[in-house]
Design a protein around this motif. Structure first.
Motif, PDB file in Angstrom:
ATOM      1  N   VAL A 199       3.020  -9.520 -10.929  1.00 34.74           N
ATOM      2  CA  VAL A 199       1.555  -9.558 -10.805  1.00 34.74           C
ATOM      3  C   VAL A 199       1.127 -10.224  -9.518  1.00 34.74           C
ATOM      4  CG1 VAL A 199       0.933  -9.448 -13.218  1.00 34.74           C
ATOM      5  CG2 VAL A 199       1.651 -11.633 -12.227  1.00 34.74           C
ATOM      6  N   LYS A 200       2.041 -10.973  -8.935  1.00 34.33           N
ATOM      7  CA  LYS A 200       1.660 -11.728  -7.748  1.00 34.33           C
ATOM      8  C   LYS A 200       1.704 -10.889  -6.484  1.00 34.33           C
ATOM      9  CE  LYS A 200       3.131 -16.101  -9.686  1.00 34.33           C
ATOM     10  NZ  LYS A 200       4.330 -16.880  -9.944  1.00 34.33           N
ATOM     11  N   GLN A 201       2.353  -9.770  -6.604  1.00 32.75           N
ATOM     12  CA  GLN A 201       2.540  -8.973  -5.399  1.00 32.75           C
ATOM     13  C   GLN A 201       1.575  -7.795  -5.382  1.00 32.75           C
ATOM     14  OE1 GLN A 201       6.526  -7.704  -5.051  1.00 32.75           O
ATOM     15  NE2 GLN A 201       6.646  -8.297  -2.909  1.00 32.75           N
ATOM     16  N   HIS A 202       0.956  -7.649  -4.234  1.00 35.20           N
ATOM     17  CA  HIS A 202       0.061  -6.500  -4.115  1.00 35.20           C
ATOM     18  C   HIS A 202       0.876  -5.258  -3.823  1.00 35.20           C
ATOM     19  CE1 HIS A 202      -3.599  -8.797  -4.251  1.00 35.20           C
ATOM     20  NE2 HIS A 202      -2.999  -9.707  -3.494  1.00 35.20           N
ATOM     21  N   LEU A 203       0.552  -4.244  -4.530  1.00 39.05           N
ATOM     22  CA  LEU A 203       1.238  -2.975  -4.270  1.00 39.05           C
ATOM     23  C   LEU A 203       0.213  -1.971  -3.800  1.00 39.05           C
ATOM     24  CD1 LEU A 203       3.588  -2.727  -7.359  1.00 39.05           C
ATOM     25  CD2 LEU A 203       4.242  -3.177  -4.989  1.00 39.05           C
ATOM     26  N   ARG A 204       0.554  -1.374  -2.716  1.00 42.17           N
ATOM     27  CA  ARG A 204      -0.392  -0.377  -2.202  1.00 42.17           C
ATOM     28  C   ARG A 204      -0.170   0.941  -2.923  1.00 42.17           C
ATOM     29  NH1 ARG A 204      -1.597   1.673   3.746  1.00 42.17           N
ATOM     30  NH2 ARG A 204      -3.267   3.035   3.031  1.00 42.17           N
ATOM     31  N   ILE A 205      -1.252   1.547  -3.211  1.00 44.74           N
ATOM     32  CA  ILE A 205      -1.132   2.841  -3.877  1.00 44.74           C
ATOM     33  C   ILE A 205      -1.354   3.950  -2.838  1.00 44.74           C
ATOM     34  CG2 ILE A 205      -2.108   4.371  -5.615  1.00 44.74           C
ATOM     35  CD1 ILE A 205      -2.964   1.754  -7.060  1.00 44.74           C
ATOM     36  N   TYR A 206      -0.369   4.760  -2.707  1.00 42.91           N
ATOM     37  CA  TYR A 206      -0.507   5.895  -1.786  1.00 42.91           C
ATOM     38  C   TYR A 206      -0.863   7.146  -2.558  1.00 42.91           C
ATOM     39  CZ  TYR A 206       1.910   2.934   1.557  1.00 42.91           C
ATOM     40  OH  TYR A 206       2.247   1.922   2.387  1.00 42.91           O
ATOM     41  N   ARG A 207      -1.828   7.832  -2.026  1.00 43.56           N
ATOM     42  CA  ARG A 207      -2.153   9.124  -2.618  1.00 43.56           C
ATOM     43  C   ARG A 207      -1.290  10.191  -1.937  1.00 43.56           C
ATOM     44  NH1 ARG A 207      -6.148   8.493  -5.890  1.00 43.56           N
ATOM     45  NH2 ARG A 207      -7.317   6.555  -5.749  1.00 43.56           N
ATOM     46  N   PRO A 208      -1.139  11.339  -2.590  1.00 40.92           N
ATOM     47  CA  PRO A 208      -0.261  12.372  -2.013  1.00 40.92           C
ATOM     48  C   PRO A 208      -0.629  12.709  -0.573  1.00 40.92           C
ATOM     49  CG  PRO A 208      -0.951  12.976  -4.214  1.00 40.92           C
ATOM     50  CD  PRO A 208      -1.652  11.702  -3.887  1.00 40.92           C
ATOM     51  N   SER A 209      -1.917  12.646  -0.308  1.00 39.20           N
ATOM     52  CA  SER A 209      -2.329  13.004   1.063  1.00 39.20           C
ATOM     53  C   SER A 209      -1.868  11.964   2.065  1.00 39.20           C
ATOM     54  CB  SER A 209      -3.856  13.154   1.115  1.00 39.20           C
ATOM     55  OG  SER A 209      -4.442  11.960   0.592  1.00 39.20           O
ATOM     56  N   ASP A 210      -1.725  10.734   1.575  1.00 42.56           N
ATOM     57  CA  ASP A 210      -1.321   9.657   2.485  1.00 42.56           C
ATOM     58  C   ASP A 210       0.142   9.779   2.886  1.00 42.56           C
ATOM     59  OD1 ASP A 210      -3.815   8.658   2.132  1.00 42.56           O
ATOM     60  OD2 ASP A 210      -3.215   7.250   0.548  1.00 42.56           O
ATOM     61  N   VAL A 211       0.896  10.363   1.969  1.00 41.51           N
ATOM     62  CA  VAL A 211       2.342  10.362   2.191  1.00 41.51           C
ATOM     63  C   VAL A 211       2.707  11.082   3.482  1.00 41.51           C
ATOM     64  CG1 VAL A 211       4.551  11.008   1.200  1.00 41.51           C
ATOM     65  CG2 VAL A 211       2.713  10.228  -0.288  1.00 41.51           C
ATOM     66  N   LYS A 212       2.000  12.166   3.758  1.00 39.38           N
ATOM     67  CA  LYS A 212       2.286  12.928   4.991  1.00 39.38           C
ATOM     68  C   LYS A 212       2.133  12.045   6.215  1.00 39.38           C
ATOM     69  CE  LYS A 212       0.156  16.952   3.016  1.00 39.38           C
ATOM     70  NZ  LYS A 212      -1.186  17.568   3.082  1.00 39.38           N
ATOM     71  N   ASN A 213       1.096  11.219   6.174  1.00 38.75           N
ATOM     72  CA  ASN A 213       0.803  10.405   7.355  1.00 38.75           C
ATOM     73  C   ASN A 213       1.732   9.205   7.486  1.00 38.75           C
ATOM     74  OD1 ASN A 213      -1.266  12.185   7.598  1.00 38.75           O
ATOM     75  ND2 ASN A 213      -2.748  10.823   6.580  1.00 38.75           N
ATOM     76  N   LEU A 214       2.442   8.939   6.423  1.00 36.26           N
ATOM     77  CA  LEU A 214       3.304   7.760   6.486  1.00 36.26           C
ATOM     78  C   LEU A 214       4.412   7.985   7.471  1.00 36.26           C
ATOM     79  CD1 LEU A 214       3.777   6.572   2.824  1.00 36.26           C
ATOM     80  CD2 LEU A 214       2.769   5.306   4.716  1.00 36.26           C
ATOM     81  N   ASP A 215       4.647   7.036   8.234  1.00 40.30           N
ATOM     82  CA  ASP A 215       5.650   7.109   9.257  1.00 40.30           C
ATOM     83  C   ASP A 215       7.015   6.999   8.607  1.00 40.30           C
ATOM     84  OD1 ASP A 215       7.282   5.932  11.003  1.00 40.30           O
ATOM     85  OD2 ASP A 215       6.044   4.174  11.318  1.00 40.30           O
ATOM     86  N   LYS A 216       7.917   7.699   9.162  1.00 36.35           N
ATOM     87  CA  LYS A 216       9.244   7.824   8.549  1.00 36.35           C
ATOM     88  C   LYS A 216       9.906   6.447   8.365  1.00 36.35           C
ATOM     89  CE  LYS A 216      12.934  10.739   7.805  1.00 36.35           C
ATOM     90  NZ  LYS A 216      12.897  11.998   7.076  1.00 36.35           N
ATOM     91  N   GLN A 217       9.736   5.681   9.453  1.00 27.63           N
ATOM     92  CA  GLN A 217      10.283   4.324   9.442  1.00 27.63           C
ATOM     93  C   GLN A 217       9.777   3.542   8.238  1.00 27.63           C
ATOM     94  OE1 GLN A 217      12.236   3.706  12.131  1.00 27.63           O
ATOM     95  NE2 GLN A 217      12.920   1.727  11.330  1.00 27.63           N
ATOM     96  N   GLU A 218       8.467   3.663   8.140  1.00 31.05           N
ATOM     97  CA  GLU A 218       7.833   2.883   7.077  1.00 31.05           C
ATOM     98  C   GLU A 218       8.316   3.348   5.718  1.00 31.05           C
ATOM     99  OE1 GLU A 218       3.314   1.591   5.852  1.00 31.05           O
ATOM    100  OE2 GLU A 218       3.641   2.798   7.660  1.00 31.05           O
TER     101      GLU A 218
END
Lengths: 869, 137
Positions: free
Chosen positions: A30-49
């Motif tokens: 609960v202490k850790q923030h987790l980012r929620i990626y939507r399917p559209s975001d995944v494309k933009n995510l950099d490979k490294q990341e």
């Protein structure tokens, strides 16, 4: 989760992706923030990341062990081929209700931040109604069959609601789970209703059961359902389980039983799968739909123990809290009842009063008057402290009082006893009696006071304390009195004893309290008084004897009482306090010195006639001083007698016709001192001392200090006296005084004693001397006898030897000598050495005694020594 | 003034009896209330303070990690972390009990009791707490 993590680790190592080695999978917290990626975001995510994040690169998209799930397995087996298939395999999922009407009831959209994050760890399912959930089959049974039947039997009868149905069913479930935990092995063996009924009625852990038990515990019986502030006000409430069982139990049980058997003894309604830490995941078709739980890895045993302890503590604390909360509830319930009762009382009183007035009834009104309500009497820590302090104070006070009293009694007695002036025992006795009485009375008063004090405290403490205090009070009082009395007696015996701290609070078991009868107190007092009297009497007689018949002593006459003491008029015996301060209030009523004491003191008495040494009567007024029986007025504080000698010597004699004469002779040495005050100046330089004293700042020279010299002189004069202290008796007369004999007798006795002692010594020494002498003579005689015997023996031996030598004369001299040697050796080989030395010795020492030079073989070496004495 | 009818007299007697009963009840309830209050107070002392109900300091007793009055902050942590938190403010706890009067939430939830105690000046610390935090009351 641990197993899942392990699986991941394996896949990671197998796949060797660069990112995964860097990224560590952590549990979702609960202490850790987790980012929620939507399917559209995944494309933009950099490979490294992506690699860093490493959305776990799993083959099938599910975890390894989840691949075993039946449907999934089938899909996986078909592989890509199924994509083109007409009939697609899919994992069956329960239908999702598109519109759940009651959603709003359970999930409030508005979020109120609570004061604590965790209020409750149970799931929503756990806390809504009972554990049993009806399904469609149940519903049809309940509505179409069960309730219909009820209606048919009695149209007005209350139908069984769904909630009640569920309550009953869950009760059946839990009862069976308790009685037959392994029912699934043989479902047909399920118990009948009658067998199960006892278990059903035993514990009611449902909402209703808890309520009713709580209400019972709180003694709450207002007739309404027991509701707390936290309970929502609901209109329809299920009936208590007991009534449900009684009315519907048997009928419903048959239905439930059939369903239970139908489901092979397992749960009738499906339950969620849970992960069990110890259990290996078995192939379970529904393994996908288990509830995932965060499982903490097992740590060390120590931690386990600590955690266990903590849990236990927590449990204890919660239990305490519950207990207190219950007590509070009880308290509030009681005070509510109290208020209601007050109301009742008020109503009753109003009614009674009006009725009384209208009917004109004369009656007692005690119940109609409101008495003041009792105060809340909770003993808080502060109060307890206060009480303890008070107790300690009271005890201290009592102790001090008793001690002071005892000391005073002793002092008073001592003073009374010591006073040589009192002659009549009566006054003394009276006085003593007074003192003792008042003392005794005070102890009584004191005891009463103490008692009251304690009582007062007891009231404050409440009923518990009262009982405790009540018991020992009386005994304590008695004990105290006895102790005080004993103490006083002791003090009287000691006469001048210092004050002894008394122990007022001595706790004794009842068995150990001395069984002294009350009459003994009188006897004790009587004894005390008699002892005191005797003591005073003895002292007075002794004093009188010291004066002898030498002179007429008016100043110091023990038989002559000087004063009669009395109390002021406004004082009575009982209220006179027993203390030294109060004793100053005694007033002198009369003086008993002589009838005309003042005249004697002034020298104006008529019955005294004055003669000079020639026997001529002196009548001139200037001789008035001579007429004074007392040169110094003892009651005149201004005049101090600084001399150790009597300034005038008196002698009493009885002349012809019984006329008493008092010869008066001035003490010359004394008079000269008085006349010549400068005598001391020969020894001391008083002016120098004065100077020293007026100049306190000056440094004192130790060697020349005059004031120091004076004080040393004074001490010398005071203590270096050849006389014994009392009345100028010579020191040498002390033994006679101690033995209570006349000096002559003492002398004779002492002489006789010396004589007898010396005679004894002489006799002893003579006897000793004689005894020694006799012993000596006897020893000498014995020695002589021994010697003579030995000589005789030796002579015989010699004769034998000579005979032998004569017979062996033919043999050589060599053999002779060797034989001789052998002979001696055979006799006593051990004495050989002494034999060798003896010849010289004896020859030297006793040449006259023995004629023969032969040795004495049997003789021991100690003999010559003895003879020399 | 009419002569009382038997019926009225009966009614009067019944009322009197009822009153008597109510008075007895009230006395009983009052005693019960006192007892309960004492019990609550003593239990509170026993459970949450470091002294016995008799006022004796308990020595050597393990310091509990928390209770429902002080809360369970850091309950799950290890003991040595806790000790730092335990330097509890002593200023409102003159007897050193570990349970200042203002924390006696159970026994002092009865206003009657509080009033009496305040009147007797037997609640040091309670009044002060009130004054220092006027917003809370």
């Amino acid at each position: 989760m641990s197993s899942a993590v392990k699986e991941l680790g394996q896949t990671d190592s197998g796949r060797q992706s660069a990112g995964s080695s860097r990224f560590r999978h952590r549990k979702i917290s609960v202490k850790q923030h987790l980012r929620i990626y939507r399917p559209s975001d995944v494309k933009n995510l950099d490979k490294q990341e992506l690699q860093q994040r490493d959305v776990v690169d799993v083959e099938t998209g599910v975890e390894k062990n989840e691949e075993k799930e039946v449907h999934l397995h089938r899909i996986l087996q078909k592989g890509a081929s199924q994509i083109n298939d007409e009939k697609k395999e899919y994992i069956p999922t329960p239908d999702v209700l598109p519109d759940w009407k009651e959603f709003d009831k359970f999930y409030d959209k508005k979020f109120n931040e609570p004061s604590t994050y965790i209020k409750f760890s149970a799931t929503v399912e756990d806390c809504c109604g009972s554990n049993y959930n009806m399904d469609e089959q149940d519903e049809t049974f309940l509505n179409e069959q069960f309730n219909k039947q009820l209606r048919e039997e009695d149209p007005k009868a209350a139908i069984l609601t769904e909630d009640e149905f569920e309550i009953l069913c869950s009760a059946f479930e839990s009862a069976i789970a308790e009685r037959q935990p392994f029912l699934s092995i043989d479902p047909e063996s399920i118990l009948s209703f009658d067998e199960l009924k006892a278990t059903l009625l035993k514990v009611d852990l449902g909402d209703n059961g808890i309520r009713s038990s709580l209400a019972q515990e709180l003694d709450y019986n207002a007739g309404k359902r027991f509701l707390t502030q936290f309970d929502p006000e609901s209109e329809t409430m299920a009936r208590p389980l007991t009534t449900l069982i009684d009315t519907y139990g048997s009928q419903l049980y048959d239905y439930w039983k059939s369903r239970k058997i139908e489901s092979n003894g397992g749960n009738i309604f499906p339950t969620l799968k849970f992960e069990r830490p110890g259990e290996k995941e078995e192939i379970d078709p529904y393994v996908c739909f288990r509830r995932r739980e965060v499982r903490h890895p097992r740590k060390t045993r120590r931690i386990d123990i600590i955690n266990c302890q903590k849990l236990r503590n927590l449990h204890k604390e919660l239990k305490h809290a519950k207990e207190l909360a219950l007590l509070i509830a009880q308290r509030e319930n009681t005070s509510l009842k109290l208020i209601e009762r007050e109301q009742d009382i008020l109503d009753d009183r109003v009614k009674i009063k009006s009725l009384k007035r209208s009917l004109d009834i004369k009656d007692d009104d005690t119940n109609l008057v409101s008495h003041r309500r009792k105060r809340v009497a909770v003993v808080t820590l502060e109060k307890r402290l206060q009480i303890q302090e008070e107790e300690a104070k009271a005890a201290q006070l009592a102790k001090e009082k008793a001690a002071a009293e005892a000391a005073e009694a002793a002092a008073a007695v001592a003073a009374a006893a010591g006073s040589k002036k009192a002659a009549k025992n009566r006054t003394l006795k009276k006085h003593l009696e007074q003192l003792l009485k008042s003392g005794q009375k005070l102890t009584k008063q004191q005891a009463l006071q103490l008692q009251q004090l304690q009582k007062g405290k007891g009231d404050g403490k409440g009923s518990k304390k009262d009982e405790l205090l009540g018991l020992p009070q009386q005994s304590a009082e008695q004990l105290q009195q006895q102790q005080l009395l004993q103490q006083q007696q002791q003090l009287l015996h000691q006469q001048q004893a210092p004050s002894i701290s008394s122990h007022v609070y001595v706790k004794l078991p009842f068995a150990k309290i001395p069984d002294i009868a009350l009459e003994d107190v009188d006897k004790l007092l009587y004894d005390k008084e008699r002892n005191a009297k005797r003591y005073v009497q003895e002292r007075m007689e002794k004093r009188k004897q010291e004066d002898g018949n030498l002179f007429f002593n008016v100043t110091d006459d023990p038989y002559n009482p000087v004063f009669e003491l009395g109390l002021p008029k406004d004082h009575t015996d009982s209220e006179t306090p027993f203390s030294s301060i109060a004793s100053s209030k005694f007033q002198i009523d009369r003086s008993f010195y002589t009838p005309n004491l003042d005249k004697y003191l002034n020298g104006t008495a008529d019955d005294l006639k004055l003669f000079n040494k020639n026997g001529e009567k002196m009548q001139s007024a200037k001789y008035v001083d001579m007429k004074k029986v007392e040169l110094y007025n003892p009651f005149d504080t201004q005049k101090e007698i600084k001399s150790r000698e009597f300034p005038i010597k008196f002698r009493k004699r009885i002349g012809r016709a019984g006329i008493q004469y008092i010869d008066r002779k001035p003490n010359d040495s004394c008079a000269s001192v008085r006349n010549k005050p400068s005598v001391l100046n020969e020894f001391m330089d008083f002016s120098a001392i004065d100077k020293e004293n007026t100049n306190p700042d000056a440094v004192i020279d130790v060697y020349d200090s005059k004031s120091d010299e004076l004080s040393r002189m004074y001490d010398k004069w005071k203590y270096n006296s050849p006389m014994s202290s009392d009345y100028g008796m010579p020191f040498s007369s002390e033994p006679s005084r101690l033995n209570k004999l006349s000096d002559e007798t003492q002398t004779i006795r002492f002489g006789v004693m010396l004589g007898s002692k010396s005679y004894e010594q002489l006799r002893k020494s003579t006897i000793r001397y004689r005894r020694d002498y006799i012993n000596k003579v006897r020893q000498q005689k014995m020695l002589q006898q021994q010697m003579q015997q030995q000589q005789l023996l030796q002579q015989q031996q010699l004769q034998q030897q000579s005979q032998q030598s004569q017979s062996n004369s033919q043999s050589t001299s060599q053999t002779n000598s060797s034989k001789k040697k052998n002979n001696t050796n055979n006799k006593s080989p051990s004495k050989a050495s002494s034999n060798k030395s003896t010849p010289n010795y004896t020859v030297k020492r006793e040449p006259g005694e023995t004629d023969s030079p032969t040795p004495m073989p049997s003789q021991s070496s100690s003999i010559p020594q003895e003879t020399s004495i | 003034m009419s002569e009382p009818t038997p019926q009225q007299q009966q009614e009067y007697a019944a009322l009197k009896e009822h009153l008597k009963q109510a008075l007895a009840d009230r006395k009983q309830l009052g005693d019960d209330l006192n007892r309960l209050q004492q019990q609550v107070y003593d239990k509170e002392t026993e459970y949450f303070s470091q002294v016995t109900p008799e006022g004796l300091l308990i020595t050597g007793a393990p310091v509990s990690q928390g209770n429902i009055i002080r809360g369970f902050d850091g309950f799950a942590k290890n003991a040595h972390h806790q000790n730092t938190h335990h330097g509890a403010p002593q200023h409102d706890d003159p007897l050193g009990t570990g349970l200042p009067n203002k924390d006696r939430v159970f026994s002092l939830s009865d206003m009657e009791f509080v009033k009496q105690m305040l009147a007797d000046d037997l609640l040091p610390g309670f009044d002060d707490a009130k004054e220092s935090q006027p917003g809370n009351h």
